[in-house]
Write a protein that holds these residues in place. Structure first.
Motif, PDB file in Angstrom:
ATOM      1  N   ALA A  23     -28.634-117.741  53.455  1.00 17.47           N
ATOM      2  CA  ALA A  23     -27.813-116.622  53.771  1.00 17.47           C
ATOM      3  C   ALA A  23     -28.380-116.160  55.021  1.00 17.47           C
ATOM      4  O   ALA A  23     -27.601-115.486  55.841  1.00 17.47           O
ATOM      5  N   GLN A  24     -29.712-116.296  55.435  1.00 19.31           N
ATOM      6  CA  GLN A  24     -30.062-115.879  56.870  1.00 19.31           C
ATOM      7  C   GLN A  24     -29.422-116.787  57.897  1.00 19.31           C
ATOM      8  O   GLN A  24     -29.030-116.169  59.041  1.00 19.31           O
ATOM      9  N   THR A  25     -29.298-118.051  57.598  1.00 17.95           N
ATOM     10  CA  THR A  25     -28.425-119.163  58.445  1.00 17.95           C
ATOM     11  C   THR A  25     -27.089-118.528  58.556  1.00 17.95           C
ATOM     12  O   THR A  25     -26.486-118.600  60.021  1.00 17.95           O
ATOM     13  N   ALA A  26     -26.496-118.077  57.591  1.00 17.72           N
ATOM     14  CA  ALA A  26     -25.066-117.664  57.879  1.00 17.72           C
ATOM     15  C   ALA A  26     -25.034-116.458  58.814  1.00 17.72           C
ATOM     16  O   ALA A  26     -24.081-116.344  59.710  1.00 17.72           O
ATOM     17  N   LYS A  27     -25.945-115.457  58.537  1.00 19.22           N
ATOM     18  CA  LYS A  27     -25.913-114.103  59.344  1.00 19.22           C
ATOM     19  C   LYS A  27     -26.287-114.554  60.575  1.00 19.22           C
ATOM     20  O   LYS A  27     -25.617-113.943  61.654  1.00 19.22           O
ATOM     21  N   ASP A  28     -27.214-115.276  61.118  1.00 15.06           N
ATOM     22  CA  ASP A  28     -27.504-115.758  62.424  1.00 15.06           C
ATOM     23  C   ASP A  28     -26.529-116.406  62.984  1.00 15.06           C
ATOM     24  O   ASP A  28     -26.100-116.153  64.412  1.00 15.06           O
ATOM     25  N   THR A  29     -25.596-117.407  62.281  1.00 12.61           N
ATOM     26  CA  THR A  29     -24.815-117.937  63.054  1.00 12.61           C
ATOM     27  C   THR A  29     -23.569-117.208  63.385  1.00 12.61           C
ATOM     28  O   THR A  29     -22.857-117.441  64.556  1.00 12.61           O
ATOM     29  N   VAL A  30     -22.879-116.199  62.547  1.00 11.52           N
ATOM     30  CA  VAL A  30     -21.815-115.373  62.987  1.00 11.52           C
ATOM     31  C   VAL A  30     -22.285-114.148  63.950  1.00 11.52           C
ATOM     32  O   VAL A  30     -21.515-114.008  64.672  1.00 11.52           O
ATOM     33  N   LYS A  31     -23.611-113.968  63.703  1.00 13.03           N
ATOM     34  CA  LYS A  31     -24.164-113.124  65.065  1.00 13.03           C
ATOM     35  C   LYS A  31     -24.042-114.027  66.359  1.00 13.03           C
ATOM     36  O   LYS A  31     -23.639-113.218  67.413  1.00 13.03           O
ATOM     37  N   GLU A  32     -24.311-114.962  66.447  1.00  8.69           N
ATOM     38  CA  GLU A  32     -24.344-115.746  67.507  1.00  8.69           C
ATOM     39  C   GLU A  32     -22.748-115.832  68.251  1.00  8.69           C
ATOM     40  O   GLU A  32     -22.821-115.893  69.524  1.00  8.69           O
ATOM     41  N   TYR A  33     -21.692-115.785  67.284  1.00 15.45           N
ATOM     42  CA  TYR A  33     -20.298-115.578  67.769  1.00 15.45           C
ATOM     43  C   TYR A  33     -19.556-114.308  67.773  1.00 15.45           C
ATOM     44  O   TYR A  33     -18.579-114.142  67.493  1.00 15.45           O
ATOM     45  N   LYS A  34     -20.646-113.323  67.654  1.00 11.72           N
ATOM     46  CA  LYS A  34     -19.860-111.693  67.569  1.00 11.72           C
ATOM     47  C   LYS A  34     -18.803-111.559  68.776  1.00 11.72           C
ATOM     48  O   LYS A  34     -17.955-111.160  68.206  1.00 11.72           O
ATOM     49  N   LYS A  35     -19.069-111.843  70.037  1.00 15.29           N
ATOM     50  CA  LYS A  35     -18.219-111.669  70.780  1.00 15.29           C
ATOM     51  C   LYS A  35     -16.856-112.383  70.927  1.00 15.29           C
ATOM     52  O   LYS A  35     -15.892-112.077  70.905  1.00 15.29           O
ATOM     53  N   GLU A  36     -16.903-113.644  70.573  1.00 14.97           N
ATOM     54  CA  GLU A  36     -15.875-114.337  70.110  1.00 14.97           C
ATOM     55  C   GLU A  36     -14.978-114.020  69.004  1.00 14.97           C
ATOM     56  O   GLU A  36     -13.778-113.851  68.916  1.00 14.97           O
ATOM     57  N   LEU A  37     -15.780-113.414  68.036  1.00 13.87           N
ATOM     58  CA  LEU A  37     -14.943-113.133  66.829  1.00 13.87           C
ATOM     59  C   LEU A  37     -14.328-111.584  67.037  1.00 13.87           C
ATOM     60  O   LEU A  37     -13.168-111.420  66.354  1.00 13.87           O
TER      61      LEU A  37
END
Length: 268
Positions: free
Chosen positions: A112-126
């Motif tokens: 769960a934490q890995t998923a959250k950290d990963t999408v946060k890393e691509y916040k601007k692109e998303l």
């Protein structure tokens, strides 16, 4: 040492358990229906295991759907991605995250934490696609913003092509007027020629910036690729645990081995 039914009953009495003529053979065979406390504990344990199995089955399903929706985005590509495909991905991802949150399992918490950290890393692109990363790690999709982005992207590409064509035409016109003695006209043509390639270059720069952001999402090793891989791991682990609860044992030993072998160092 031979253990008799009487010895077993005396031990049960010391432990505060009723004997009720339960034989040693019944204990061995698990036929302890006369022992109320043991029966209650057994029933509670089985109910808990049934619920855990159900939770893992739901997690497996949501993880499979997340992986499938991410793979569809990868196969479709950024040029042909649709709002419905993005909405489906967001829904399935949120469902997987919700099911992961129901578990106190250490590895599921890591997932769960890995998923959250990963999408946060691509916040601007998303954000370019109209997808917002919320504070709790879930995603939300704005269809209107996505459609606006698609329209602007098409307009920018068209403007870039027009600018390049104008720049070429302006360059040819400048070559045709080099022999004219009118210096003021030459200065005007030179100014226009210099201005138009600048506009074209600006369009190219904007298009390159957008392409880089989309590439970070859709390319192999990008966000959707990473989440597809992660979701497949979540699914495999959920399936193993659902099977283990069917046999009334857990996968703690497998998890320990996985940790020590570094199996779950995802992006390294």
């Amino acid at each position: 040492m031979r253990i008799t039914t009487q010895m077993l009953n005396r031990s049960a009495q010391k432990a505060g358990l009723p004997t009720n003529r339960t034989s040693l053979l019944n204990y061995i065979n698990g036929n302890n229906s006369n022992v109320s406390l043991a029966n209650t504990l057994s029933k509670t344990s089985k109910e808990a295991d049934t619920k855990k199995k159900s939770d893992y089955e739901k997690l497996e399903k949501s993880a499979d759907q997340t992986a499938a929706s991410a793979e569809k985005l990868l196969s479709t590509g950024s040029e042909n991605v649709s709002s419905s495909d993005l909405q489906t991905f967001v829904d399935k991802y949120n469902d997987m995250l919700k099911n992961l949150g129901k578990s106190s399992d250490t590895l599921n918490m890591l997932y769960a934490q890995t998923a959250k950290d990963t999408v946060k890393e691509y916040k601007k692109e998303l954000a370019e696609l109209g997808i917002t990363v919320e504070k709790n790690g879930t995603l939300s999709f704005n269809k209107a913003k996505f459609e606006k982005f698609k329209a602007e992207l098409a307009a920018n590409e068209a403007a870039g092509n027009i600018s390049e064509g104008n720049a070429s035409e302006a360059g040819s016109a400048a070559e045709g007027t080099q022999q004219q003695p009118d210096s003021s006209q030459e200065e005007t043509d030179a100014t226009e020629t210099a201005q138009e390639p600048s506009d074209a270059e600006s369009s190219k720069t904007a298009a390159s910036a957008i392409a880089a952001k989309l590439n970070a999402l859709f390319a192999e090793g990008g966000l959707f690729s990473k989440l597809s891989f992660l979701a497949s791991r979540v699914s495999d682990y959920a399936d193993a645990n659902a099977e283990s609860y069917s046999g009334y044992y857990n996968a703690a030993g497998s998890r320990t081995n996985a940790y020590t072998s570094g199996k779950y160092n995802f992006w390294s």
